[in-house]
Design an enzyme around this catalytic site. Sequence first.
Site, PDB file in Angstrom:
ATOM      1  N   ASN A  10       0.870  -1.176   0.000  1.00 54.84           N
ATOM      2  CA  ASN A  10       0.000   0.000   0.000  1.00 54.84           C
ATOM      3  C   ASN A  10       0.909   1.228   0.000  1.00 54.84           C
ATOM      4  OD1 ASN A  10      -1.799   2.057   0.579  1.00 54.84           O
ATOM      5  ND2 ASN A  10      -2.230   1.376   2.672  1.00 54.84           N
ATOM      6  N   TRP A  11       0.970   1.905  -1.137  1.00 50.03           N
ATOM      7  CA  TRP A  11       1.879   3.058  -1.246  1.00 50.03           C
ATOM      8  C   TRP A  11       1.308   4.313  -0.597  1.00 50.03           C
ATOM      9  CZ3 TRP A  11       5.520   3.829  -6.017  1.00 50.03           C
ATOM     10  CH2 TRP A  11       6.380   2.725  -6.119  1.00 50.03           C
ATOM     11  N   LYS A  12       0.030   4.281  -0.248  1.00 50.67           N
ATOM     12  CA  LYS A  12      -0.627   5.453   0.371  1.00 50.67           C
ATOM     13  C   LYS A  12      -0.429   6.701  -0.496  1.00 50.67           C
ATOM     14  CE  LYS A  12       0.208   3.284   4.795  1.00 50.67           C
ATOM     15  NZ  LYS A  12       0.222   3.419   6.234  1.00 50.67           N
ATOM     16  N   HIS A  97      -9.256   1.064   5.107  1.00 47.65           N
ATOM     17  CA  HIS A  97      -7.975   1.169   5.826  1.00 47.65           C
ATOM     18  C   HIS A  97      -8.182   2.063   7.048  1.00 47.65           C
ATOM     19  CE1 HIS A  97      -3.848   2.303   6.725  1.00 47.65           C
ATOM     20  NE2 HIS A  97      -3.479   1.219   6.053  1.00 47.65           N
ATOM     21  N   GLU A  99      -6.566   4.400   8.205  1.00 46.02           N
ATOM     22  CA  GLU A  99      -6.346   5.839   7.975  1.00 46.02           C
ATOM     23  C   GLU A  99      -7.592   6.477   7.359  1.00 46.02           C
ATOM     24  OE1 GLU A  99      -2.669   5.431   5.811  1.00 46.02           O
ATOM     25  OE2 GLU A  99      -1.664   4.864   7.670  1.00 46.02           O
ATOM     26  N   GLU A 167      -5.166  -5.386  10.742  1.00 47.45           N
ATOM     27  CA  GLU A 167      -4.112  -4.398  10.965  1.00 47.45           C
ATOM     28  C   GLU A 167      -4.366  -3.668  12.279  1.00 47.45           C
ATOM     29  OE1 GLU A 167      -2.235  -3.058   7.064  1.00 47.45           O
ATOM     30  OE2 GLU A 167      -4.078  -1.923   7.247  1.00 47.45           O
ATOM     31  N   GLY A 173       2.746   1.799  10.779  1.00 44.08           N
ATOM     32  CA  GLY A 173       3.713   2.885  10.602  1.00 44.08           C
ATOM     33  C   GLY A 173       4.444   3.269  11.876  1.00 44.08           C
ATOM     34  N   SER A 212       3.741  -2.680  10.322  1.00 46.08           N
ATOM     35  CA  SER A 212       5.202  -2.684  10.461  1.00 46.08           C
ATOM     36  C   SER A 212       5.851  -4.013  10.075  1.00 46.08           C
ATOM     37  CB  SER A 212       5.607  -2.264  11.880  1.00 46.08           C
ATOM     38  OG  SER A 212       5.120  -0.966  12.162  1.00 46.08           O
ATOM     39  N   GLY A 233       2.845  -1.338   4.309  1.00 45.10           N
ATOM     40  CA  GLY A 233       2.848   0.093   4.016  1.00 45.10           C
ATOM     41  C   GLY A 233       4.245   0.566   3.665  1.00 45.10           C
ATOM     42  N   GLY A 234       4.924   1.178   4.643  1.00 49.19           N
ATOM     43  CA  GLY A 234       6.233   1.805   4.414  1.00 49.19           C
ATOM     44  C   GLY A 234       7.228   0.931   3.661  1.00 49.19           C
TER      45      GLY A 234
HETATM   46  C1  PEP Z   1      -0.582  -0.120   6.267  1.00 49.32           C
HETATM   47  O1  PEP Z   1      -0.656   1.076   6.083  1.00 49.32           O
HETATM   48  O2  PEP Z   1      -1.484  -0.864   5.851  1.00 49.32           O
HETATM   49  C2  PEP Z   1       0.584  -0.631   6.976  1.00 49.32           C
HETATM   50  C3  PEP Z   1       0.542  -1.866   7.425  1.00 49.32           C
HETATM   51  O3  PEP Z   1       1.634   0.218   7.130  1.00 49.32           O
HETATM   52  P1  PEP Z   1       3.098  -0.137   7.712  1.00 49.32           P
HETATM   53  O4  PEP Z   1       3.530  -1.417   7.054  1.00 49.32           O
HETATM   54  O5  PEP Z   1       3.948   1.031   7.319  1.00 49.32           O
HETATM   55  O6  PEP Z   1       2.943  -0.298   9.180  1.00 49.32           O
END
Ligand code: PEP
Length: 250
Positions: A10-12, A97, A99, A167, A173, A212, A233-234
Site C-alpha cells: 500500500n503506497w498510500k 484502511h 487511515e 491491521e 507505521g 510494520s 505500508g512503508g
Molecule cells: C498499512 O498502512 O497498511 C501498513 C501496514 O503500514 P506499515 O507497514 O507502514 O505499518
Amino acid sequence: MTRKMLIAGNWKMNGLRADAAEFQAMIDRISTDQFESHDILICPPTTLLAKFASIAEKTEMNVGGEDCHWEIAGAHTGDISAQMLKDSGASYCIIGHSERRANHNETNQTVKKKAEAALQSGLIAIVCVGETLEQRQAGDAMKTVKSQIQQSLPKGANFNNCVIAYEPVWAIGTGETATSDDINQMHGCIRELLQEIGGEKLSQSRILYGGSVKPQNAKEIFSGKDVDGGLIGGASLKAKDFCGIVAGAS
Ligand code: PEP
C-alpha cells in the site's frame, strides 16, 4: 484447501511518475517461482495506477486501488469509483484502511458499501479491520475486530472475491508489531467467525496481517497457519524491502 499467499503493498499518498522505476525493479527482482506461488500486488496512488498497470501488463504483478467510492459514477467531486479503478487496470482494492476510517470518518456501513461496489466491478476487496491501542488495552481487541467484520463484510463475499486484512491500528507505521501469538490468535478467531458467517466458501478467504512488517520479521509473521500474507505500508515503497518481505513468505 490451500490458500495462495497474497503480499500486498500500500503506497498510500507516496510516489511520483519517477518512482515507476522502483515498481519496475520489484517486477525484475521477484522470481518466476515467487510469482507462481504467491499473489503479489502493489496499490499505488490513483495517479500512478494506469501507468503501473501498463508496466505490469504481461507480467504476474497485480495492481490495485487504495480506496473507492460506493457508487459506480456520479456527482462526487474528487472521488474515484471501483469501475474506474478496474478500467485503469486494477484487480484489487483496499477498503476501510484505518487511515480512511480515522481521517475520513468511514464507518463499517460505508466500508461495506464500498466493498460491495468493488465486488460489483469485478475487483477483489481487501477489507481492513483492526483495534486501536485503547481497545487492546481494555481487552476489547477481539470484540472490536469481530464487530468490524460482521458489519463491514460485503454481501456476496467469498474466498475468491474478498480478503481480510487484520491491521492493529497501533502497529501501522509505528515500528511496533503484534506478537506472533497475538496475530495467530486473532487470525484464528477471524477464520472461525468467517466460517460461522459463510461456511467454507468464506472461511477460506485469505487473512493478511498488516502493521510494520519488514524483511526482518516477515518470515516469523507469515509462519502462522492462518496468516495468508501481508498488507505492507512503508516497506512496500522500496524494491529491496518489498522483495525481502516476499522472500520471507517463500
Ligand atoms: C498499512 O498502512 O497498511 C501498513 C501496514 O503500514 P506499515 O507497514 O507502514 O505499518
